[in-house]
Design a protein around this motif. Structure first.
Motif, PDB file in Angstrom:
ATOM      1  N   GLU A 226     -39.385  22.052 -36.591  1.00 26.66           N
ATOM      2  CA  GLU A 226     -39.975  21.491 -35.376  1.00 26.66           C
ATOM      3  C   GLU A 226     -39.181  20.280 -34.889  1.00 26.66           C
ATOM      4  OE1 GLU A 226     -43.959  20.676 -36.463  1.00 26.66           O
ATOM      5  OE2 GLU A 226     -44.630  22.770 -36.336  1.00 26.66           O
ATOM      6  N   GLU A 227     -38.737  19.447 -35.828  1.00 29.35           N
ATOM      7  CA  GLU A 227     -37.942  18.274 -35.456  1.00 29.35           C
ATOM      8  C   GLU A 227     -36.630  18.691 -34.803  1.00 29.35           C
ATOM      9  OE1 GLU A 227     -35.528  14.589 -37.622  1.00 29.35           O
ATOM     10  OE2 GLU A 227     -36.998  15.763 -38.760  1.00 29.35           O
ATOM     11  N   ARG A 228     -35.996  19.709 -35.357  1.00 29.09           N
ATOM     12  CA  ARG A 228     -34.732  20.185 -34.797  1.00 29.09           C
ATOM     13  C   ARG A 228     -34.940  20.779 -33.404  1.00 29.09           C
ATOM     14  NH1 ARG A 228     -30.112  20.725 -37.267  1.00 29.09           N
ATOM     15  NH2 ARG A 228     -29.885  20.162 -39.449  1.00 29.09           N
ATOM     16  N   GLU A 229     -36.012  21.560 -33.254  1.00 33.24           N
ATOM     17  CA  GLU A 229     -36.274  22.169 -31.951  1.00 33.24           C
ATOM     18  C   GLU A 229     -36.552  21.107 -30.897  1.00 33.24           C
ATOM     19  OE1 GLU A 229     -39.395  24.964 -32.398  1.00 33.24           O
ATOM     20  OE2 GLU A 229     -38.238  26.340 -33.674  1.00 33.24           O
ATOM     21  N   ALA A 230     -37.318  20.085 -31.267  1.00 29.46           N
ATOM     22  CA  ALA A 230     -37.623  19.015 -30.322  1.00 29.46           C
ATOM     23  C   ALA A 230     -36.363  18.248 -29.944  1.00 29.46           C
ATOM     24  CB  ALA A 230     -38.660  18.064 -30.922  1.00 29.46           C
ATOM     25  N   ARG A 231     -35.531  17.989 -30.941  1.00 29.58           N
ATOM     26  CA  ARG A 231     -34.293  17.255 -30.653  1.00 29.58           C
ATOM     27  C   ARG A 231     -33.368  18.098 -29.778  1.00 29.58           C
ATOM     28  NH1 ARG A 231     -29.154  17.073 -33.201  1.00 29.58           N
ATOM     29  NH2 ARG A 231     -28.032  15.191 -32.604  1.00 29.58           N
ATOM     30  N   ALA A 232     -33.242  19.390 -30.097  1.00 33.68           N
ATOM     31  CA  ALA A 232     -32.368  20.254 -29.310  1.00 33.68           C
ATOM     32  C   ALA A 232     -32.848  20.341 -27.865  1.00 33.68           C
ATOM     33  CB  ALA A 232     -32.317  21.655 -29.936  1.00 33.68           C
ATOM     34  N   ALA A 233     -34.182  20.404 -27.664  1.00 33.26           N
ATOM     35  CA  ALA A 233     -34.714  20.477 -26.305  1.00 33.26           C
ATOM     36  C   ALA A 233     -34.433  19.181 -25.539  1.00 33.26           C
ATOM     37  CB  ALA A 233     -36.215  20.750 -26.354  1.00 33.26           C
ATOM     38  N   ARG A 234     -34.607  18.046 -26.198  1.00 29.68           N
ATOM     39  CA  ARG A 234     -34.367  16.772 -25.524  1.00 29.68           C
ATOM     40  C   ARG A 234     -32.891  16.582 -25.221  1.00 29.68           C
ATOM     41  NH1 ARG A 234     -35.313  13.783 -21.667  1.00 29.68           N
ATOM     42  NH2 ARG A 234     -34.942  11.546 -21.943  1.00 29.68           N
ATOM     43  N   VAL A 235     -32.024  16.965 -26.148  1.00 33.41           N
ATOM     44  CA  VAL A 235     -30.589  16.859 -25.919  1.00 33.41           C
ATOM     45  C   VAL A 235     -30.168  17.755 -24.772  1.00 33.41           C
ATOM     46  CG1 VAL A 235     -28.332  17.385 -26.901  1.00 33.41           C
ATOM     47  CG2 VAL A 235     -29.984  16.091 -28.246  1.00 33.41           C
ATOM     48  N   ALA A 236     -30.702  18.983 -24.733  1.00 29.00           N
ATOM     49  CA  ALA A 236     -30.375  19.906 -23.641  1.00 29.00           C
ATOM     50  C   ALA A 236     -30.822  19.341 -22.300  1.00 29.00           C
ATOM     51  CB  ALA A 236     -31.030  21.255 -23.894  1.00 29.00           C
ATOM     52  N   GLN A 237     -31.987  18.694 -22.285  1.00 27.97           N
ATOM     53  CA  GLN A 237     -32.469  18.082 -21.046  1.00 27.97           C
ATOM     54  C   GLN A 237     -31.542  16.964 -20.592  1.00 27.97           C
ATOM     55  OE1 GLN A 237     -36.438  16.486 -21.318  1.00 27.97           O
ATOM     56  NE2 GLN A 237     -36.368  15.575 -19.280  1.00 27.97           N
ATOM     57  N   LEU A 238     -31.112  16.115 -21.543  1.00 28.22           N
ATOM     58  CA  LEU A 238     -30.191  15.026 -21.206  1.00 28.22           C
ATOM     59  C   LEU A 238     -28.858  15.559 -20.697  1.00 28.22           C
ATOM     60  CD1 LEU A 238     -30.746  12.399 -24.044  1.00 28.22           C
ATOM     61  CD2 LEU A 238     -31.213  12.099 -21.614  1.00 28.22           C
ATOM     62  N   GLN A 239     -28.388  16.655 -21.318  1.00 33.89           N
ATOM     63  CA  GLN A 239     -27.120  17.245 -20.875  1.00 33.89           C
ATOM     64  C   GLN A 239     -27.236  17.785 -19.456  1.00 33.89           C
ATOM     65  OE1 GLN A 239     -25.919  18.646 -25.387  1.00 33.89           O
ATOM     66  NE2 GLN A 239     -25.991  20.157 -23.779  1.00 33.89           N
ATOM     67  N   ALA A 240     -28.369  18.436 -19.154  1.00 32.56           N
ATOM     68  CA  ALA A 240     -28.575  18.966 -17.803  1.00 32.56           C
ATOM     69  C   ALA A 240     -28.652  17.835 -16.787  1.00 32.56           C
ATOM     70  CB  ALA A 240     -29.844  19.808 -17.765  1.00 32.56           C
ATOM     71  N   GLU A 241     -29.358  16.773 -17.149  1.00 27.68           N
ATOM     72  CA  GLU A 241     -29.452  15.621 -16.252  1.00 27.68           C
ATOM     73  C   GLU A 241     -28.088  14.971 -16.069  1.00 27.68           C
ATOM     74  OE1 GLU A 241     -32.337  13.220 -18.167  1.00 27.68           O
ATOM     75  OE2 GLU A 241     -34.057  14.454 -17.569  1.00 27.68           O
ATOM     76  N   GLY A 242     -27.314  14.903 -17.158  1.00 20.39           N
ATOM     77  CA  GLY A 242     -25.971  14.333 -17.065  1.00 20.39           C
ATOM     78  C   GLY A 242     -25.065  15.160 -16.183  1.00 20.39           C
ATOM     79  N   ALA A 243     -25.130  16.496 -16.329  1.00 24.90           N
ATOM     80  CA  ALA A 243     -24.296  17.364 -15.500  1.00 24.90           C
ATOM     81  C   ALA A 243     -24.633  17.188 -14.028  1.00 24.90           C
ATOM     82  CB  ALA A 243     -24.490  18.820 -15.928  1.00 24.90           C
ATOM     83  N   ALA A 244     -25.940  17.036 -13.720  1.00 25.01           N
ATOM     84  CA  ALA A 244     -26.335  16.834 -12.329  1.00 25.01           C
ATOM     85  C   ALA A 244     -25.824  15.504 -11.800  1.00 25.01           C
ATOM     86  CB  ALA A 244     -27.857  16.909 -12.206  1.00 25.01           C
ATOM     87  N   ALA A 245     -25.934  14.447 -12.612  1.00 22.78           N
ATOM     88  CA  ALA A 245     -25.494  13.120 -12.163  1.00 22.78           C
ATOM     89  C   ALA A 245     -23.979  13.059 -12.029  1.00 22.78           C
ATOM     90  CB  ALA A 245     -25.981  12.049 -13.144  1.00 22.78           C
ATOM     91  N   TYR A 246     -23.260  13.536 -13.045  1.00 23.72           N
ATOM     92  CA  TYR A 246     -21.800  13.428 -13.034  1.00 23.72           C
ATOM     93  C   TYR A 246     -21.161  14.408 -12.050  1.00 23.72           C
ATOM     94  CZ  TYR A 246     -22.848  11.083 -17.454  1.00 23.72           C
ATOM     95  OH  TYR A 246     -23.364  10.249 -18.408  1.00 23.72           O
ATOM     96  N   GLY A 247     -21.764  15.576 -11.925  1.00 23.59           N
ATOM     97  CA  GLY A 247     -21.164  16.598 -11.085  1.00 23.59           C
ATOM     98  C   GLY A 247     -21.510  16.507  -9.618  1.00 23.59           C
ATOM     99  N   ALA A 248     -22.656  15.861  -9.285  1.00 23.74           N
ATOM    100  CA  ALA A 248     -23.075  15.842  -7.880  1.00 23.74           C
ATOM    101  C   ALA A 248     -23.700  14.521  -7.448  1.00 23.74           C
ATOM    102  CB  ALA A 248     -24.074  16.974  -7.617  1.00 23.74           C
ATOM    103  N   GLY A 249     -23.916  13.596  -8.373  1.00 24.26           N
ATOM    104  CA  GLY A 249     -24.623  12.366  -8.047  1.00 24.26           C
ATOM    105  C   GLY A 249     -23.727  11.255  -7.544  1.00 24.26           C
TER     106      GLY A 249
END
Length: 417
Positions: A173-196
């Motif tokens: 459960e800890e790994r799944e939660a961390r992976a989900a949060r990391v994936a969210q941060l990566q998606a937010e980063g891609a949006a900011a760096y790529g188009a923000g």
């Protein structure tokens, strides 16, 4: 007693400046990939790349450079600390106070770099770990060796303890939660760096830094301890004057290069294979083996690289050629900050907008070209000025008076024998 002040160019060590210059290339070759792409922090780190040559290049960078280049930079920081403290203490009282001002200024550089340019900053970490160097600078050889072993092994011991005490379901459960949060941060980063906009990037960067320091502090502590291991190794080399005495210790440096290269290459290859085959949720034993392989390869390959550079600087054949790299090492702070500024301007949306569009092989070509340009610019700059602009400001803040700016007569003393 001479007054406290910056090291004169003619008093510098050629091998130390060359080590910094080589480390700059390695750091750039790794950082440029992370700046140009949202790299997965869990699972396959090369998931963004489908071309076999990009995946091969990424694997080689992970095996030979990732973690080793910043360790080489950290090692050079430890050597430089020992040299500077020896010089400051010979100049009279107030050495520790002067070095604390130096660390405070470095932390300010790092904080500004992390928030305003790129959140992968290492300078603020060096400033914090420099406090540890200041505290242990007079520890005996045995005490220093014990500290090196402890900083290298404690993270693995803590990881083993966490694995042994955590139930399988809780760990999953800890790994799944961390992976989900990391994936969210990566998606937010891609949006900011790529188009923000630049403001969007700064907001995301601030959030990512807070996330990095606020969640899972054991991971941040583990990273700090890894850097401290190589910093303490540098402190030992600096205290024992092993660079200054390299000519008389040539046989020892050769043995170190051979042994460390063998251990480092084997463990580095094992790490590269394990990290790409482990998936997003590797079994605990596989996860521990991956971490252990990385922790072995990181300092051993770093020491192998350092030994090769030191030996090459001693060579009448290679020494003069390597001396051409030294100006970039003398301006390491300026060049490190310049690399981040150039790369973020090249790849982020508020600049040239190449984010996510350049493969690893092409990125390595860009890194090499930028590094070569920095060598040429550093050489030209130091013909007119004593230090780089960031170094000038750092030293001015450290010593409380404007640092000398006029050109010095020599870049560095040759150590060829």
């Amino acid at each position: 007693m001479r007054s406290l002040g910056p090291v004169a160019p003619e008093e510098r060590l050629l091998s130390l400046d060359v080590l910094r210059a080589v480390a700059l290339l390695g750091i750039l070759s790794v950082n440029i990939v992370f700046i140009a792409h949202s790299m997965p922090r869990v699972g396959d780190p090369l998931a963004n790349f489908s071309a076999w040559y990009d995946r091969l290049a990424g694997g080689l960078v992970a095996m030979l450079v990732s973690g080793k280049a910043n360790s080489l930079f950290t090692f050079a920081f430890g050597v430089g600390f020992a040299v500077q403290m020896r010089r400051l203490e010979a100049g009279g009282p107030g050495a520790a106070r002067t070095y604390l001002r130096r660390l405070a200024a470095l932390f300010a550089f790092g904080a500004a770099h992390a928030l305003l340019v790129w959140d992968g900053d290492i300078l603020h970490t060096y400033a914090l770990l420099g406090l540890v160097l200041l505290a242990v600078r007079r520890v005996s050889r045995r005490g220093l060796a014990a500290l090196v072993v402890a900083t290298a092994l404690v993270p693995e011991a803590l990881g083993a303890y966490r694995a042994a005490t955590a139930d399988a379901q809780g760990r999953a459960e800890e790994r799944e939660a961390r992976a989900a949060r990391v994936a969210q941060l990566q998606a937010e980063g891609a949006a900011a760096y790529g188009a923000g906009s630049y403001a969007d990037v700064v907001r995301h960067r601030t959030q990512a830094l807070a996330e990095d320091y606020g969640r899972e502090p054991h991971r941040r502590a583990s990273s700090y301890l890894s850097l401290l291991t190589t910093m303490l190794l540098g402190l030992f080399v600096g205290r024992e004057r092993l660079l200054e005495r390299a000519a008389e210790l040539r046989r020892g440096w050769r043995r170190a290069a051979a042994l460390c290269a063998l251990v480092g290459l084997v463990s580095g290859a094992l790490f590269a294979v394990l990290v790409m085959s482990g998936g997003k949720s590797p079994p605990p034993l596989l996860d521990m083996a991956t971490g252990l392989a990385y922790r072995i390869s990181r300092p051993t390959l770093m020491l192998a690289y350092a030994a090769v550079v030191v030996l090459a600087c001693l060579s009448p054949r290679w020494g003069p050629s390597l001396a051409r790299l030294a100006p970039a090492g003398r301006m390491a702070l300026t060049n490190y900050l310049m690399q981040s500024a150039v790369c973020t301007s090249l790849f982020y949306a508020y600049g040239a907008g190449l984010y996510g569009r350049v493969g690893i092989v092409a990125l390595q070509g860009i890194a090499l070209a930028l590094w070569a340009t920095q060598i040429a610019l550093s050489t030209a700059w130091l013909r007119r000025f004593r230090q780089g602009p960031a170094e000038w400001l750092w030293r001015t803040l450290t010593y409380g008076r404007p640092a000398p700016a006029a050109a010095a007569p020599a870049v560095a003393k040759s150590e060829a024998a």
